[in-house]
Every structure is written in C-alpha cells, then in structure tokens.
Design an enzyme around this catalytic site. Structure first.
Site, PDB file in Angstrom:
ATOM      1  N   ILE A 173       0.844  -1.206   0.000  1.00  0.00           N
ATOM      2  CA  ILE A 173       0.000   0.000   0.000  1.00  0.00           C
ATOM      3  C   ILE A 173       0.878   1.255   0.000  1.00  0.00           C
ATOM      4  CG2 ILE A 173      -1.821   1.256   1.235  1.00  0.00           C
ATOM      5  CD1 ILE A 173      -2.614  -1.479   2.509  1.00  0.00           C
ATOM      6  N   GLU A 201       4.541  -5.190  10.211  1.00  0.00           N
ATOM      7  CA  GLU A 201       4.477  -6.592   9.794  1.00  0.00           C
ATOM      8  C   GLU A 201       2.998  -6.843   9.528  1.00  0.00           C
ATOM      9  OE1 GLU A 201       6.762  -8.857   9.206  1.00  0.00           O
ATOM     10  OE2 GLU A 201       8.423  -7.533   9.724  1.00  0.00           O
ATOM     11  N   THR A 248      -6.247  -1.472  10.306  1.00  0.00           N
ATOM     12  CA  THR A 248      -7.027  -2.505   9.636  1.00  0.00           C
ATOM     13  C   THR A 248      -8.378  -2.715  10.317  1.00  0.00           C
ATOM     14  OG1 THR A 248      -7.099  -4.911   9.387  1.00  0.00           O
ATOM     15  CG2 THR A 248      -5.623  -4.096  11.043  1.00  0.00           C
ATOM     16  N   ASP A 249      -9.339  -3.241   9.558  1.00  0.00           N
ATOM     17  CA  ASP A 249     -10.632  -3.592  10.170  1.00  0.00           C
ATOM     18  C   ASP A 249     -10.525  -4.833  11.049  1.00  0.00           C
ATOM     19  OD1 ASP A 249     -10.328  -5.501   8.166  1.00  0.00           O
ATOM     20  OD2 ASP A 249     -12.331  -5.246   7.311  1.00  0.00           O
ATOM     21  N   GLU A 250      -9.376  -5.536  10.951  1.00  0.00           N
ATOM     22  CA  GLU A 250      -9.223  -6.770  11.735  1.00  0.00           C
ATOM     23  C   GLU A 250      -9.153  -6.493  13.236  1.00  0.00           C
ATOM     24  OE1 GLU A 250      -6.551  -9.715  10.113  1.00  0.00           O
ATOM     25  OE2 GLU A 250      -6.690  -8.802   8.134  1.00  0.00           O
ATOM     26  N   TYR A 254      -1.391 -10.598  14.753  1.00  0.00           N
ATOM     27  CA  TYR A 254      -1.320  -9.423  13.871  1.00  0.00           C
ATOM     28  C   TYR A 254      -2.350  -8.375  14.283  1.00  0.00           C
ATOM     29  CZ  TYR A 254      -2.515  -6.468   9.862  1.00  0.00           C
ATOM     30  OH  TYR A 254      -2.828  -5.388   9.068  1.00  0.00           O
ATOM     31  N   LYS A 282      -1.915  -4.556  15.876  1.00  0.00           N
ATOM     32  CA  LYS A 282      -2.447  -3.339  15.232  1.00  0.00           C
ATOM     33  C   LYS A 282      -3.409  -2.629  16.185  1.00  0.00           C
ATOM     34  CE  LYS A 282      -1.844  -1.975  11.587  1.00  0.00           C
ATOM     35  NZ  LYS A 282      -0.814  -1.068  11.023  1.00  0.00           N
ATOM     36  N   ASN A 325      -9.750  -5.483   3.455  1.00  0.00           N
ATOM     37  CA  ASN A 325      -8.688  -6.153   2.689  1.00  0.00           C
ATOM     38  C   ASN A 325      -8.417  -5.449   1.358  1.00  0.00           C
ATOM     39  OD1 ASN A 325      -9.179  -8.101   4.685  1.00  0.00           O
ATOM     40  ND2 ASN A 325      -8.569  -9.744   3.300  1.00  0.00           N
ATOM     41  N   PRO A 336      -4.481 -23.497  -2.270  1.00  0.00           N
ATOM     42  CA  PRO A 336      -4.889 -23.937  -0.929  1.00  0.00           C
ATOM     43  C   PRO A 336      -5.946 -23.020  -0.312  1.00  0.00           C
ATOM     44  CG  PRO A 336      -2.734 -22.875  -0.840  1.00  0.00           C
ATOM     45  CD  PRO A 336      -3.161 -22.844  -2.274  1.00  0.00           C
ATOM     46  N   TYR A 347      -8.258 -22.301   3.018  1.00  0.00           N
ATOM     47  CA  TYR A 347      -8.409 -22.613   4.441  1.00  0.00           C
ATOM     48  C   TYR A 347      -9.837 -23.050   4.749  1.00  0.00           C
ATOM     49  CZ  TYR A 347      -3.933 -20.591   5.930  1.00  0.00           C
ATOM     50  OH  TYR A 347      -2.607 -20.332   6.145  1.00  0.00           O
TER      51      TYR A 347
HETATM   52  N1  LIG Z   1      -2.898  -5.094   2.962  1.00  0.00           N
HETATM   53  C1  LIG Z   1      -4.099  -4.890   3.479  1.00  0.00           C
HETATM   54  O1  LIG Z   1      -5.085  -5.469   3.016  1.00  0.00           O
HETATM   55  C2  LIG Z   1      -4.289  -3.895   4.602  1.00  0.00           C
HETATM   56  C3  LIG Z   1      -5.575  -3.538   4.972  1.00  0.00           C
HETATM   57  C4  LIG Z   1      -5.758  -2.593   5.988  1.00  0.00           C
HETATM   58  C5  LIG Z   1      -4.652  -2.034   6.614  1.00  0.00           C
HETATM   59  N2  LIG Z   1      -3.397  -2.415   6.265  1.00  0.00           N
HETATM   60  C6  LIG Z   1      -2.261  -1.783   6.945  1.00  0.00           C
HETATM   61  O2  LIG Z   1      -1.595  -0.991   5.977  1.00  0.00           O
HETATM   62  C7  LIG Z   1      -0.190  -0.972   6.236  1.00  0.00           C
HETATM   63  C8  LIG Z   1       0.564  -1.409   4.998  1.00  0.00           C
HETATM   64  O3  LIG Z   1       0.126  -2.722   4.633  1.00  0.00           O
HETATM   65  P1  LIG Z   1       0.808  -3.479   3.397  1.00  0.00           P
HETATM   66  O4  LIG Z   1      -0.123  -4.532   2.982  1.00  0.00           O
HETATM   67  O5  LIG Z   1       1.308  -2.483   2.406  1.00  0.00           O
HETATM   68  O6  LIG Z   1       2.061  -4.152   4.129  1.00  0.00           O
HETATM   69  P2  LIG Z   1       3.389  -4.741   3.485  1.00  0.00           P
HETATM   70  O7  LIG Z   1       3.770  -5.897   4.362  1.00  0.00           O
HETATM   71  O8  LIG Z   1       3.247  -4.960   2.030  1.00  0.00           O
HETATM   72  O9  LIG Z   1       4.462  -3.561   3.671  1.00  0.00           O
HETATM   73  C9  LIG Z   1       4.961  -3.176   4.919  1.00  0.00           C
HETATM   74  C10 LIG Z   1       6.192  -2.312   4.691  1.00  0.00           C
HETATM   75  O10 LIG Z   1       6.662  -1.905   5.990  1.00  0.00           O
HETATM   76  C11 LIG Z   1       8.070  -2.069   6.025  1.00  0.00           C
HETATM   77  N3  LIG Z   1       8.486  -2.335   7.405  1.00  0.00           N
HETATM   78  C12 LIG Z   1       8.207  -3.446   8.149  1.00  0.00           C
HETATM   79  N4  LIG Z   1       8.776  -3.333   9.367  1.00  0.00           N
HETATM   80  C13 LIG Z   1       9.395  -2.123   9.404  1.00  0.00           C
HETATM   81  C14 LIG Z   1      10.151  -1.430  10.386  1.00  0.00           C
HETATM   82  N5  LIG Z   1      10.404  -1.979  11.591  1.00  0.00           N
HETATM   83  N6  LIG Z   1      10.625  -0.202  10.098  1.00  0.00           N
HETATM   84  C15 LIG Z   1      10.395   0.357   8.875  1.00  0.00           C
HETATM   85  N7  LIG Z   1       9.718  -0.259   7.892  1.00  0.00           N
HETATM   86  C16 LIG Z   1       9.219  -1.485   8.156  1.00  0.00           C
HETATM   87  C17 LIG Z   1       8.369  -3.253   5.119  1.00  0.00           C
HETATM   88  O11 LIG Z   1       9.715  -3.244   4.661  1.00  0.00           O
HETATM   89  C18 LIG Z   1       7.352  -3.052   4.003  1.00  0.00           C
HETATM   90  O12 LIG Z   1       7.898  -2.260   2.969  1.00  0.00           O
HETATM   91  C19 LIG Z   1       0.027  -1.883   7.450  1.00  0.00           C
HETATM   92  O13 LIG Z   1       0.127  -1.069   8.590  1.00  0.00           O
HETATM   93  C20 LIG Z   1      -1.222  -2.744   7.487  1.00  0.00           C
HETATM   94  O14 LIG Z   1      -1.514  -3.132   8.820  1.00  0.00           O
HETATM   95  C21 LIG Z   1      -3.182  -3.338   5.265  1.00  0.00           C
END
Ligand SMILES: NC(=O)c1ccc[n+]([C@@H]2O[C@H](COP(=O)([O-])OP(=O)(O)OC[C@H]3O[C@@H](n4cnc5c(N)ncnc54)[C@H](O)[C@@H]3O)[C@@H](O)[C@H]2O)c1
Length: 352
Positions: free
Chosen positions: A16, A87, A137-139, A172, A176, A201, A227, A229
């Site tokens: 994102i 993460e 996240t909505d989770e 996770y 969050k 999501n 796969p 779940y």
């Molecule tokens: N993907 C989804 O569907 C979704 C939905 C709602 C919210 N979110 C939230 O949005 C955010 C981004 O999600 P995403 O899917 O892009 O995640 P992602 O795992 O693709 O990317 C996470 C990024 O954070 C960096 N990172 C991890 N630990 C770090 C640290 N200690 N210091 C600096 N950088 C660090 C990683 O290198 C990576 O580039 C997250 O906070 C996630 O909780 C994601």
C-alpha cells in the site's frame, strides 16, 4: 494538505505504501520521504517509476530506531506523517509473533515518541498544521456474524463502524489494535494531531504473493494447488489499493484530528468465490497451455487457528463527512490485477 508540503511515509516500499508514494509523486507537488526498513515484504521495483523524481527521497530505517527517526524528522521536517510500516501477514504472526509486537507496537510507540519531540519544537503554522495519519485494519474489530449461522434472514447483517468494540483475534490484529490505542492515547494525553483509518482487505498490483489474491493468481498461473483454508466460506470486504490510497489522501486532507475513519469497498465476498473468479479470469484471459480448468487446482487445507469468519465495513462516515467513495468495482479491479500478475510475474516463476 495544500501544495508543496513534505510528507513522510513509513513503509513506503510495501504494497500500500508504494501505491501511495507513486500517487503522491505523480498527482501532487508534495515532496515524499519514504522511510522503510526493507523487510522481505518490501519491493523497490514498485517505486521504479518515481525513484528518479527530485521530490522523492528514500531513507532506509527501522521505526524501532528512535535515534534514526529523530534525525530523519529533524532533517526533512515533514508537514505530515502517514504511518504504514508494519508486519502485515496474519499467518506469519501466528508462527512468529515477536516481530509483530516489536514493529507494530514498539515501532509505533517509538515513532510517536520521536514525533512528540519533533512536533513540540515546531512553531507557527508548521506546528499547528502538522498531522500523523496512522493506517490500520478492520481486523482490530474481530469478526462479525456470518450469514450461514444467522437464523433471522430478514434482518440485515451487522457491519463494523468506528464505534465497534476492539476484539482482535490474531497476533497481527492484536498488535495493530495496540498500536491504534497508543496513537489515540498520544492524541488525548500529549495533544499530538493524529487521525486513524481502519481499512478492509486490499488487493492490486505489487501485492506480496503470500496474500490470498496474489497467491491464488500466481499459483493458478504456475499450475500449482490453490490452498483454501477450511470451507472457504470466510467473508472479506475487498478494496482496490488505489481506492485505499485515494481514501488516505482524503482523510489526510479533510479528516478531523482525533477521529477514526473506516474505509471499505462494500464488496463482501466468500474466499471460495474470490478464488473461483480468479480461476475463471485466468482460464478466459491468460490462457493455460494444458487447458485444465484452474478450478480443479483448488485444494482444501486445515483452517487457520482463530480464523475470523466475516469482516464487513460500514464506511458511511468517510463517505458522508469527507466525500470519498471507491471507484474501482471488484470485477474490474480483479481482472486488471490478474492480468497485471500474468504480465509481471518473473519468468522463472511462470515456468516452474
Ligand atoms: N494489505 C491490506 O489489506 C491492509 C488492509 C488494511 C490495513 N493495512 C495496513 O496498511 C499498512 C501497509 O500494509 P501493506 O499490505 O502495504 O504491508 P506490506 O507488508 O506490504 O508492507 C509493509 C512495509 O513496511 C516495512 N516495514 C516493516 N517493518 C518495518 C520497520 N520496523 N521499520 C520500517 N519499515 C518497516 C516493510 O519493509 C514493508 O515495505 C500496514 O500497517 C497494514 O496493517 C493493510
């Protein structure tokens, strides 16, 4: 945000974050500082189209390293921080929760601590206009009743609102949820101008192949098992990453300090239905030389422990108060995403 601001994006090399950085460089005149540790989840290829921009700066740093954070904040003097570094994969959090506690909780605390010092030393408009948008996240809300287990079919099924109680199920989502609480507390206690968004999501280009949609697309193209779940009846609400990015910009520009905004796609689907659609798109538009229907690759596996049954978002608040709504239908976005992966998967994967 008015023009020519400096925006610090944490996690800007992730799925994102990179879509947000691309959007900010291509569609605004802001300067963007991308602060990312470059974990396994990052992908610098996703930033290739903007990395030569003079308005783009990359800082490789860990959000748990307060000294580095202070140096970066004081050097670049951002007008806003959008915090995405985390993460993010539920299955990994079940196998190895420590990294999730460290980055998502301690990292968010460290970021807030350093922002508190930075913001306190700012003066004038720079101080009064500063904002931190924490992306969540909505989770955090746990799960909702599933249509298969509801007896009264006439009454509408509940949705998550901004007032839903927090009830996270996985390491996770618990990490969050903790981060959200810390952000809210720093707003109430220290007056840090924060906003929180909780999104459903996401899917779209460059998503890591460990997540449901890219995993199924890549496996179907590689003719590997798909796969699923448990029964595959778990329901998720899907939003295209570009719609999420637009929502984040809307919240940053128009959202009220101290508030939370739920972001959703109004696109609830069972996991098995998502996978069936992916199979059909692969068969119709990618074309597999073996002519075996991709649906025959579906394999049911033991369910994930603590698996949430249903997520669904009520996004009335962001729609009515801030005027945002998603533009990309799931059917259109999914087909585009399948074609993107088909064209951009490394050849060695396609032929393995
Ligand atoms: N993907 C989804 O569907 C979704 C939905 C709602 C919210 N979110 C939230 O949005 C955010 C981004 O999600 P995403 O899917 O892009 O995640 P992602 O795992 O693709 O990317 C996470 C990024 O954070 C960096 N990172 C991890 N630990 C770090 C640290 N200690 N210091 C600096 N950088 C660090 C990683 O290198 C990576 O580039 C997250 O906070 C996630 O909780 C994601």
């Amino acid at each position: 945000m008015s023009t020519n601001k400096t925006i610090l994006v944490t996690g800007g090399a992730g799925f994102i974050g990179s879509a947000l950085v691309r959007h900010l460089i291509k569609n605004t005149s802001h300067k963007v500082i991308n602060l990312d540790k470059l974990t396994y989840a990052s992908n610098l290829q996703a930033l290739k189209s903007v990395s030569n921009s003079p308005r783009y700066i990359f800082e490789r740093a860990d959000i748990c390293n307060g000294t580095r954070l202070s140096r970066i904040l004081n050097e670049h003097k951002p007008d806003a921080v959008i915090h995405l570094a985390a993460e993010s994969h539920v299955d990994r959090s079940i196998d190895k929760p420590a990294e999730f506690i460290q980055t998502n909780i301690i990292g968010t605390y460290t970021l807030l601590d350093r922002i508190t010092s930075y913001w306190s030393a700012l003066t004038g408009n720079k101080h009064s206009n500063f904002k931190l948008l924490h992306v969540s996240t909505d989770e955090v809300y746990g799960d909702l009743p599933h249509p298969d287990s509801v007896k009264d079919e006439a009454s509408p099924l509940p949705l998550f609102t901004e007032k839903s109680p927090y009830a996270p199920s996985s390491p996770y989502s618990a990490s969050k949820a903790s981060a959200d609480h810390i952000v809210r507390a720093w707003n109430r206690t220290y007056g840090i101008p924060t906003i929180i968004s909780n999104c459903s999501n996401n899917y779209g280009p460059y998503q890591n192949c460990e997540k449901l949609i890219p995993l199924m697309i890549c496996n179907a193209i590689m003719r590997k098992p798909l796969p699923i779940y448990g029964s595959g009846n778990q329901i998720r609400d899907w939003l295209h990453v570009d719609d999420h990015v637009e929502a984040l910009c809307t919240v940053l520009n128009k959202g009220k300090i101290g508030q939370t905004y739920n972001i959703g796609g109004n696109s609830e689907l069972r996991n098995i239905d998502v996978v069936n659609r992916i199979c059909d798109i692969v068969d119709q538009y990618v074309g597999m030389p073996d002519n075996v229907p991709s649906r025959s690759l579906i394999t049911y596996v033991a369910d994930r422990p603590g698996h949430d049954l249903r997520y669904a978002i009520n996004s009335n608040k962001i729609r009515t108060e801030l005027g945002w709504q998603p533009k990309i239908s799931f059917d259109y976005g999914l087909k585009e995403t399948v074609l993107w992966f088909a064209n951009n998967m490394p050849n060695h994967l396609k032929s393995s």
